[in-house]
Each structure stands twice: as structure tokens, then as C-alpha cells.
Enzyme design. Structure first.
Site, PDB file in Angstrom:
ATOM      1  N   GLY A  75     -30.703 -19.201  -8.453  1.00  0.00           N
ATOM      2  CA  GLY A  75     -29.460 -18.809  -9.134  1.00  0.00           C
ATOM      3  C   GLY A  75     -28.493 -19.960  -9.381  1.00  0.00           C
TER       4      GLY A  75
ATOM      5  N   HIS B 272      -1.199 -15.929 -15.485  1.00  0.00           N
ATOM      6  CA  HIS B 272      -0.531 -14.834 -14.783  1.00  0.00           C
ATOM      7  C   HIS B 272       0.918 -15.164 -14.445  1.00  0.00           C
ATOM      8  CE1 HIS B 272      -0.174 -11.158 -12.671  1.00  0.00           C
ATOM      9  NE2 HIS B 272       0.168 -11.772 -11.568  1.00  0.00           N
TER      10      HIS B 272
ATOM     11  N   ASP C  47       4.405  -2.171 -15.401  1.00  0.00           N
ATOM     12  CA  ASP C  47       5.261  -2.562 -14.273  1.00  0.00           C
ATOM     13  C   ASP C  47       6.222  -3.658 -14.723  1.00  0.00           C
ATOM     14  OD1 ASP C  47       3.844  -5.016 -14.174  1.00  0.00           O
ATOM     15  OD2 ASP C  47       2.372  -4.149 -12.808  1.00  0.00           O
TER      16      ASP C  47
ATOM     17  N   LYS D 298       5.904   0.335 -10.912  1.00  0.00           N
ATOM     18  CA  LYS D 298       4.603   0.546 -10.265  1.00  0.00           C
ATOM     19  C   LYS D 298       4.635   0.053  -8.830  1.00  0.00           C
ATOM     20  CE  LYS D 298       1.022  -2.478 -10.566  1.00  0.00           C
ATOM     21  NZ  LYS D 298       0.013  -3.308 -11.225  1.00  0.00           N
TER      22      LYS D 298
ATOM     23  N   ASP E 165      -0.618  -5.127 -20.766  1.00  0.00           N
ATOM     24  CA  ASP E 165      -0.585  -5.918 -19.531  1.00  0.00           C
ATOM     25  C   ASP E 165      -1.304  -7.237 -19.821  1.00  0.00           C
ATOM     26  OD1 ASP E 165      -0.057  -6.518 -16.899  1.00  0.00           O
ATOM     27  OD2 ASP E 165      -1.011  -4.729 -16.080  1.00  0.00           O
TER      28      ASP E 165
HETATM   29  C1  R5P Z   1      -1.197  -7.697 -11.835  1.00  0.00           C
HETATM   30  O1  R5P Z   1      -0.398  -8.452 -11.376  1.00  0.00           O
HETATM   31  C2  R5P Z   1      -1.701  -7.756 -13.233  1.00  0.00           C
HETATM   32  O2  R5P Z   1      -0.716  -8.106 -14.145  1.00  0.00           O
HETATM   33  C3  R5P Z   1      -2.307  -6.429 -13.624  1.00  0.00           C
HETATM   34  O3  R5P Z   1      -1.279  -5.449 -13.632  1.00  0.00           O
HETATM   35  C4  R5P Z   1      -3.373  -6.030 -12.657  1.00  0.00           C
HETATM   36  O4  R5P Z   1      -4.296  -7.049 -12.472  1.00  0.00           O
HETATM   37  C5  R5P Z   1      -4.078  -4.791 -13.133  1.00  0.00           C
HETATM   38  O5  R5P Z   1      -5.052  -4.449 -12.200  1.00  0.00           O
HETATM   39  P1  R5P Z   1      -5.851  -3.094 -12.312  1.00  0.00           P
HETATM   40  O6  R5P Z   1      -6.397  -2.987 -13.685  1.00  0.00           O
HETATM   41  O7  R5P Z   1      -6.930  -3.243 -11.261  1.00  0.00           O
HETATM   42  O8  R5P Z   1      -4.916  -1.986 -11.956  1.00  0.00           O
END
Ligand code: R5P
Length: 284
Positions: free
Chosen positions: A39, A128, A165, A188, A214
Site C-alpha cells: 500500500g 478552516h 453555526d 449549533k 458551510d
Molecule cells: C466545523 O467546524 C466545520 O465548519 C463543519 O461545520 C463541520 O466539519 C461539519 O461536520 P459534520 O458534517 O460532520 O457535521
């Protein structure tokens, strides 16, 4: 200028080559058909890059793509490229951008420190947190993937853009402003990887078409929970949109709560509908 794309970013690499009018270097990813039995990863550049400014594109998810990226960086250096601009469309491990508890690493910093060893500059897409850029000691910039999502929604009759959120508020604001739509965000609380609580909020969502946006969709729990809440409030159409579609652990199934799921090509998935190549090319 030449583009080298790792196996996580082949489609985006091709698109970037087209937009930049640069040739895309042919790369072999297997020494033998089927790869190494254990792998381990393999790369070989099949076109010359000596004296070239190379744009190396590779998302670092899943983690073996990171190993492949290290190998590509080394091969490009060995072949005598003049300059390497590293483009990381999806920066895996970017969400661990600080120590949340003692004993933890700053994973994003650990990766940045190693990637910068064989690169001249770096470009991320909707990282992020802007803090990630400070982990690099070479010039580092971030471009937003939201304009690409906006291109998808142009001409569609959407009414409201919502972030699931407060962390994602900036994405809802940017998408809302680009589309000339009202935007808002929900509250959230994450309980664990597969459980989040989204606080009901007075929203004018009844009978309207809503985009929930998001940066990353991982398990889809966040957006599926928000979508359920909107359905209960009588929303007509719910579309999930993200820059990075990780879609782990049957996320797309979970997202059947939505009428449509849209992602960019920072990661390839059945939801990939738009390319961030124009944004990357403009920044280069
Ligand atoms: C978190 O900080 C990110 O911005 C997303 O809200 C998060 O990664 C979403 O995760 P999931 O799809 O597992 O709820």
C-alpha cells in the site's frame, strides 16, 4: 508555468491547466499495475519540469494523499524546477488548528511546517481558519471557494442563505452578498461526531428556498440537523452547499434530508458541481 496534480486533485489540476493555459505534467502513480502490495505510495513525473515554475495541486485528504504530496514535492525538486507554488485545495487536519486539550498537537501547524520545506509559496482554499496561514514561514494566502458556489446558484430562485453555526457565518454572509440574498446563521452545539443540537430560531423560512452553507461537510450531521429544523418550519426547498465535500461515514445518505447537495472540486464526490480553478488561477 506547468501544473502537477496529485491523485486527490486530478480534475482540478486539469481545469487549472486549462484556465492558466499551462501544460499539465503527466504523472504515474503506480510502479506496477495495482500498486505496491503493502500500500505504499509511488509517483513519477513523466514530463520535464527543469527550470519551470511548477504549480503543485493536491488536497491532503485522506492522509495518504499527504504522503503522495511529500513524494511529489521531492520529485519536483529532484527534477530541477525553478519555483514551486503549492496549492492545497482542501487542507486536511485544518480543523485541529489549536490545542483544544492538553497533550494534543496543533495538527494543522505540524503539517504546514513539513509541507513548506519544499515549496516557495502556498495557497489554500477556504481554509478552516485564517490562523492556518500563520503556520507557514513561506508566503501563504487563502482564496475563498464561495464565489464558485455562487456561480452554481446564479439564476436559481433561492431566497435565504443560512449558516448552520456562528463559525460559518462568514460563509453565509459572503454567499448571501454575492447572490443579493438575505443571510443568517443558526446556533449549533456539537455533542459528538454524529450528534449536534441546533437551536430553533425565529426565521422567515416558511415556503422559501434556503441554501445552508458551510466550509466543510464531513459526516453531514450538522447540515442534516439544520435541514430537519427548516423542514419543520415549512421551508420549501433546502439545498446543502459546501466548499469541501469530505462526505465521511455515509454523509450523502444523511443529507437526503436536503433537496440538493452542492460542493466544489477541492475534493471530488458525486456532489461536485463547480470548480474553484478560476479563483486559484486569479490568485496565482
Ligand atoms: C466545523 O467546524 C466545520 O465548519 C463543519 O461545520 C463541520 O466539519 C461539519 O461536520 P459534520 O458534517 O460532520 O457535521
Amino acid at each position: 508555468m506547468k501544473v502537477v496534480a496529485g491523485s486527490a486533485s486530478l480534475g482540478l489540476g486539469r481545469e487549472l491547466g486549462r484556465v492558466l493555459k499551462a501544460s499539465v505534467v503527466d504523472v504515474a502513480f503506480e510502479k506496477h499495475p495495482g500498486g505496491f502490495p503493502d500500500g505504499e505510495k509511488y509517483v513519477r513525473l513523466l514530463d520535464p519540469v527543469r527550470g519551470e515554475h511548477v504549480v503543485l495541486v493536491q488536497s491532503t485528504h485522506p492522509a495518504d494523499k499527504l504522503v503522495e504530496l511529500f513524494l511529489l514535492q521531492d520529485a519536483i525538486a529532484e527534477e530541477g524546477a525553478k519555483k514551486v507554488s503549492l496549492v492545497i485545495p482542501y487542507f486536511g487536519y485544518g480543523r485541529q488548528d489549536k490545542r483544544f486539550e492538553s497533550g494534543e498537537p496543533v495538527s494543522a501547524r505540524a503539517i504546514a511546517r513539513r509541507l513548506q520545506v519544499q515549496a516557495d509559496d502556498v495557497l489554500t482554499v477556504s481554509g478552516h481558519d485564517p490562523r492556518i496561514l500563520t503556520f507557514f514561514d513561506i508566503p501563504a494566502r487563502d482564496v475563498s471557494g464561495i464565489p464558485a458556489l455562487a456561480r452554481h446558484f446564479e439564476g436559481q430562485a433561492m431566497d435565504l442563505v443560512l449558516a448552520p453555526d456562528d463559525n460559518a457565518e462568514r460563509f453565509a454572509r459572503e454567499l448571501g452578498e454575492r447572490l443579493g440574498l438575505e443571510w443568517d446563521f443558526l446556533e449549533k452545539k456539537r455533542i459528538d461526531s454524529f450528534t449536534v443540537q441546533v437551536t430553533p430560531k425565529e426565521l422567515d423560512a416558511k415556503g422559501r428556498n434556503v441554501v445552508i452553507v458551510d466550509d466543510v461537510i464531513s459526516t453531514g450531521t450538522t447540515i442534516a440537523t439544520a435541514a430537519k429544523l427548516l423542514r419543520e418550519q415549512g421551508t420549501k426547498r433546502v439545498v446543502a452547499a459546501c466548499v469541501h465535500g469530505v462526505f465521511a461515514a455515509n454523509a450523502l445518505q444523511r443529507l437526503q434530508a436536503c433537496d440538493e447537495v452542492v460542493a466544489t472540486d477541492t475534493l471530488l464526490s458525486p456532489a461536485t458541481k463547480v470548480s474553484v480553478a478560476p479563483e486559484i488561477a486569479a490568485a496565482l
